[in-house]
Design a protein around this motif. Structure first.
Motif, PDB file in Angstrom:
ATOM      1  N   GLU A 111       0.855  -1.204   0.000  1.00 53.86           N
ATOM      2  CA  GLU A 111       0.000   0.000   0.000  1.00 53.86           C
ATOM      3  C   GLU A 111       0.883   1.244   0.000  1.00 53.86           C
ATOM      4  OE1 GLU A 111      -3.448   0.025   2.484  1.00 53.86           O
ATOM      5  OE2 GLU A 111      -3.750   2.195   2.219  1.00 53.86           O
ATOM      6  N   ARG A 112       1.790   1.359   0.981  1.00 54.98           N
ATOM      7  CA  ARG A 112       2.837   2.375   0.921  1.00 54.98           C
ATOM      8  C   ARG A 112       4.142   1.687   1.302  1.00 54.98           C
ATOM      9  NH1 ARG A 112      -0.879   4.404  -1.256  1.00 54.98           N
ATOM     10  NH2 ARG A 112      -1.760   6.484  -0.948  1.00 54.98           N
ATOM     11  N   ARG A 113       5.118   1.682   0.356  1.00 50.40           N
ATOM     12  CA  ARG A 113       6.399   1.049   0.662  1.00 50.40           C
ATOM     13  C   ARG A 113       7.301   2.116   1.275  1.00 50.40           C
ATOM     14  NH1 ARG A 113       8.491   0.478  -3.887  1.00 50.40           N
ATOM     15  NH2 ARG A 113       8.101  -1.582  -4.657  1.00 50.40           N
ATOM     16  N   VAL A 114       7.347   2.094   2.589  1.00 47.56           N
ATOM     17  CA  VAL A 114       7.981   3.173   3.339  1.00 47.56           C
ATOM     18  C   VAL A 114       8.815   2.582   4.470  1.00 47.56           C
ATOM     19  CG1 VAL A 114       7.527   5.189   4.801  1.00 47.56           C
ATOM     20  CG2 VAL A 114       6.020   4.723   2.857  1.00 47.56           C
ATOM     21  N   LEU A 115      10.021   3.133   4.675  1.00 50.81           N
ATOM     22  CA  LEU A 115      10.778   2.845   5.897  1.00 50.81           C
ATOM     23  C   LEU A 115      10.525   3.980   6.877  1.00 50.81           C
ATOM     24  CD1 LEU A 115      14.207   1.518   4.579  1.00 50.81           C
ATOM     25  CD2 LEU A 115      12.078   0.266   5.026  1.00 50.81           C
ATOM     26  N   ILE A 116      10.017   3.615   8.046  1.00 50.73           N
ATOM     27  CA  ILE A 116       9.726   4.608   9.083  1.00 50.73           C
ATOM     28  C   ILE A 116      11.031   5.081   9.715  1.00 50.73           C
ATOM     29  CG2 ILE A 116       8.604   4.962  11.324  1.00 50.73           C
ATOM     30  CD1 ILE A 116       6.660   2.679  10.517  1.00 50.73           C
ATOM     31  N   LEU A 117      11.183   6.376   9.857  1.00 52.22           N
ATOM     32  CA  LEU A 117      12.318   6.946  10.586  1.00 52.22           C
ATOM     33  C   LEU A 117      11.860   7.148  12.032  1.00 52.22           C
ATOM     34  CD1 LEU A 117      13.280   7.296   7.695  1.00 52.22           C
ATOM     35  CD2 LEU A 117      13.870   9.654   8.175  1.00 52.22           C
ATOM     36  N   GLU A 118      12.118   6.124  12.846  1.00 51.02           N
ATOM     37  CA  GLU A 118      11.652   6.189  14.233  1.00 51.02           C
ATOM     38  C   GLU A 118      12.735   6.768  15.127  1.00 51.02           C
ATOM     39  OE1 GLU A 118       9.040   3.215  16.519  1.00 51.02           O
ATOM     40  OE2 GLU A 118      11.094   2.699  17.069  1.00 51.02           O
ATOM     41  N   ASN A 119      12.334   7.708  15.949  1.00 52.18           N
ATOM     42  CA  ASN A 119      13.290   8.311  16.875  1.00 52.18           C
ATOM     43  C   ASN A 119      13.741   7.274  17.905  1.00 52.18           C
ATOM     44  OD1 ASN A 119      14.249   9.855  19.315  1.00 52.18           O
ATOM     45  ND2 ASN A 119      13.882  11.532  17.896  1.00 52.18           N
ATOM     46  N   PRO A 120      15.061   7.105  18.102  1.00 50.39           N
ATOM     47  CA  PRO A 120      15.533   6.084  19.056  1.00 50.39           C
ATOM     48  C   PRO A 120      15.066   6.337  20.490  1.00 50.39           C
ATOM     49  CG  PRO A 120      17.366   7.407  18.215  1.00 50.39           C
ATOM     50  CD  PRO A 120      16.162   7.799  17.410  1.00 50.39           C
ATOM     51  N   GLY A 121      14.634   7.544  20.787  1.00 51.04           N
ATOM     52  CA  GLY A 121      14.108   7.831  22.124  1.00 51.04           C
ATOM     53  C   GLY A 121      12.625   7.533  22.258  1.00 51.04           C
ATOM     54  N   LEU A 122      11.992   7.122  21.166  1.00 48.79           N
ATOM     55  CA  LEU A 122      10.542   6.867  21.178  1.00 48.79           C
ATOM     56  C   LEU A 122      10.257   5.472  20.618  1.00 48.79           C
ATOM     57  CD1 LEU A 122       9.504  10.331  19.611  1.00 48.79           C
ATOM     58  CD2 LEU A 122       9.348   9.709  22.023  1.00 48.79           C
ATOM     59  N   PRO A 123      10.841   4.429  21.233  1.00 47.44           N
ATOM     60  CA  PRO A 123      10.700   3.088  20.635  1.00 47.44           C
ATOM     61  C   PRO A 123       9.244   2.633  20.557  1.00 47.44           C
ATOM     62  CG  PRO A 123      11.683   2.966  22.833  1.00 47.44           C
ATOM     63  CD  PRO A 123      11.622   4.415  22.471  1.00 47.44           C
ATOM     64  N   GLY A 124       8.889   2.090  19.400  1.00 49.77           N
ATOM     65  CA  GLY A 124       7.533   1.574  19.206  1.00 49.77           C
ATOM     66  C   GLY A 124       6.504   2.631  18.892  1.00 49.77           C
ATOM     67  N   HIS A 125       6.914   3.886  18.831  1.00 45.37           N
ATOM     68  CA  HIS A 125       5.981   5.009  18.683  1.00 45.37           C
ATOM     69  C   HIS A 125       5.768   5.359  17.207  1.00 45.37           C
ATOM     70  CE1 HIS A 125       4.342   8.971  19.947  1.00 45.37           C
ATOM     71  NE2 HIS A 125       5.091   9.512  19.009  1.00 45.37           N
ATOM     72  N   SER A 126       6.657   4.890  16.344  1.00 49.39           N
ATOM     73  CA  SER A 126       6.627   5.253  14.921  1.00 49.39           C
ATOM     74  C   SER A 126       6.606   6.760  14.708  1.00 49.39           C
ATOM     75  CB  SER A 126       5.428   4.612  14.198  1.00 49.39           C
ATOM     76  OG  SER A 126       5.501   3.215  14.286  1.00 49.39           O
ATOM     77  N   GLY A 127       7.244   7.475  15.622  1.00 43.75           N
ATOM     78  CA  GLY A 127       7.341   8.936  15.479  1.00 43.75           C
ATOM     79  C   GLY A 127       8.789   9.358  15.417  1.00 43.75           C
ATOM     80  N   ILE A 128       9.040  10.460  14.711  1.00 42.01           N
ATOM     81  CA  ILE A 128      10.396  11.031  14.705  1.00 42.01           C
ATOM     82  C   ILE A 128      10.497  12.083  15.799  1.00 42.01           C
ATOM     83  CG2 ILE A 128       9.907  12.731  12.874  1.00 42.01           C
ATOM     84  CD1 ILE A 128      12.821  11.997  11.817  1.00 42.01           C
ATOM     85  N   THR A 129       9.321  12.647  16.171  1.00 37.53           N
ATOM     86  CA  THR A 129       9.163  13.462  17.385  1.00 37.53           C
ATOM     87  C   THR A 129       7.883  12.950  18.054  1.00 37.53           C
ATOM     88  OG1 THR A 129       7.738  15.153  16.407  1.00 37.53           O
ATOM     89  CG2 THR A 129      10.118  15.505  16.176  1.00 37.53           C
ATOM     90  N   PRO A 130       7.560  13.423  19.257  1.00 35.91           N
ATOM     91  CA  PRO A 130       6.316  12.956  19.884  1.00 35.91           C
ATOM     92  C   PRO A 130       5.062  13.265  19.049  1.00 35.91           C
ATOM     93  CG  PRO A 130       7.750  13.880  21.541  1.00 35.91           C
ATOM     94  CD  PRO A 130       8.408  14.176  20.207  1.00 35.91           C
ATOM     95  N   SER A 131       5.101  14.289  18.195  1.00 38.04           N
ATOM     96  CA  SER A 131       3.904  14.670  17.442  1.00 38.04           C
ATOM     97  C   SER A 131       3.956  14.333  15.961  1.00 38.04           C
ATOM     98  CB  SER A 131       3.652  16.174  17.587  1.00 38.04           C
ATOM     99  OG  SER A 131       4.753  16.894  17.051  1.00 38.04           O
ATOM    100  N   LEU A 132       5.132  14.079  15.420  1.00 39.35           N
ATOM    101  CA  LEU A 132       5.261  13.920  13.964  1.00 39.35           C
ATOM    102  C   LEU A 132       5.960  12.621  13.579  1.00 39.35           C
ATOM    103  CD1 LEU A 132       6.206  17.560  12.900  1.00 39.35           C
ATOM    104  CD2 LEU A 132       3.981  16.443  12.679  1.00 39.35           C
ATOM    105  N   TYR A 133       5.645  12.212  12.378  1.00 34.59           N
ATOM    106  CA  TYR A 133       6.149  10.987  11.776  1.00 34.59           C
ATOM    107  C   TYR A 133       7.008  11.363  10.583  1.00 34.59           C
ATOM    108  CZ  TYR A 133       5.518   7.215   8.276  1.00 34.59           C
ATOM    109  OH  TYR A 133       5.698   6.276   7.303  1.00 34.59           O
ATOM    110  N   ALA A 134       8.003  10.513  10.272  1.00 30.94           N
ATOM    111  CA  ALA A 134       8.778  10.665   9.044  1.00 30.94           C
ATOM    112  C   ALA A 134       9.025   9.290   8.449  1.00 30.94           C
ATOM    113  CB  ALA A 134      10.112  11.358   9.315  1.00 30.94           C
TER     114      ALA A 134
END
Ligand code: GTQ
Length: 350
Positions: A70-93
């Protein structure tokens, strides 16, 4: 908290144990951690080197199609937010790959997205049936609620950075999503139509054909071919450079001069060779992409080397200095738009 006697402490512990099954807890044990005197982001400073991430993404491209994923994407997950799929607490990359001939099928969702192109020429994102033909370092929006599909009719892979407000929508428990019954949403307008109508500091004269785009979000393509010369013109005009930002321009919603979307702001900066910004911190944790040039980001004393296409996250309230070894051009996005609406945004320029 003032000193408690042992007896008092023991009785309190008994109280905590007894009320816990009822979902009741003592605020006085947690207040200092809940209402912080200043932001203490759990997010970490982190850099993703484009070529490394690209290798993994291309391997994924050998194993799963854009359609199957559906979307072939590698999530850039912040190492300080494991399992959150966020790059910051509010945003995804994420880094999205569309191979030649592929289509990422049409869907729509409450989440707002931006795309910042890193590689490839002339694949497209279609928004409510209108294509934006994408070139390197173009910014393309897919605002919440609008049908979008991506396709690559060229013979080269196309890779872009996805920036979405997924964690923000999750925070508000407000996610809706649906698939369209075909891969591609039917064409409604020629490619570039909204850019022609709303992207040149003009707007359709009323009485013209009815507005097709949603009133609050008519423009969704901000080409590199337009923003890059604007930065150069500013830098070459003799205009005073902002000591904390460099020459900086924010992408704007032409409807009201506000940020590009309700939850995400985006901007670009140019730092002349040899320029070093003064220290600055702000409550909007920001994701930066190096567009051109080399230099360093010094974040709370930690030095991060910057090279083209690197992606760096600066969490909320971390002090940052940028140093340009050669002329440095940066793209950045953050939740500033959302924080300003909530009267939360703060910055400190040292
Ligand atoms: O292209 O619609 O990276 O829905 C994550 C969720 C991309 C997209 C992402 C999405 C998309």
């Amino acid at each position: 908290m003032t000193q408690l006697t042992n007896d008092n402490r023991a009785q309190l512990e008994t109280l905590y144990q007894q009320m816990e099954p009822e979902g009741l807890y003592p605020l006085w044990e947690k207040l200092a951690a809940l209402v912080l005197p200043q932001p203490q982001s759990p997010a970490k400073v982190h850099k993703w080197v484009y070529d490394n991430a690209r290798d993994y993404l291309m391997r994924a491209g050998d194993l799963i199609s854009a359609k199957d994923a559906e979307r072939r994407v590698l999530i850039l997950e912040n190492p300080g937010l494991p399992g959150h799929s966020g790059i910051t607490p509010s945003l995804y990359a994420g880094l999205q790959l569309i191979l030649p001939g592929e289509v990422a099928p049409a869907h729509r969702h409450a989440q707002c997205a931006l795309r910042f192109v890193l590689e490839g020429e002339e694949a497209y994102t279609s928004v409510d049936g209108e294509k934006a033909v994408m070139r390197p370092f173009d910014l393309v929006l897919t605002p919440g609620g609008q049908w979008h599909d991506h396709g690559n009719p060229t013979d080269k892979p196309m890779i872009w950075l996805d920036g979405l407000d997924i964690p923000t929508v999750r925070h508000f428990d407000a996610s809706f999503a649906e698939h369209y019954h075909e891969d591609q949403f039917p064409e409604q307008a020629p490619a570039g139509d909204s850019l022609n109508r709303y992207g040149r500091n003009m707007r359709p004269l009323k009485g013209h054909t009815a507005d097709r785009r949603p009133a609050h979000q008519p423009l969704f393509h901000y080409p590199y071919a337009e923003w890059r010369p604007a930065l150069d013109a500013l830098a070459n005009s003799g205009a005073e450079i902002d000591p904390h930002l460099g020459h900086a321009l924010e992408f704007m919603n032409p409807i009201d001069g506000g940020p590009i979307m309700a939850t995400i702001s985006a901007h670009v900066r140019l730092l002349p060779a040899g320029f070093e910004t003064k220290p600055r911190r702000s409550t909007d944790g920001t994701i930066f992409v190096v567009v051109e040039g080399m230099g360093e980001a010094v974040i709370e004393g930690e030095t991060i080397a910057l090279n083209p296409r690197d992606i760096v996250v600066v969490p909320s309230w971390k002090q940052v200095v940028f140093k340009a070894d050669s002329q440095l051009v940066l793209f950045g996005y953050s939740d500033k738009a959302c924080q300003e609406k909530l009267n939360l945004y703060k910055e400190e320029n040292a």
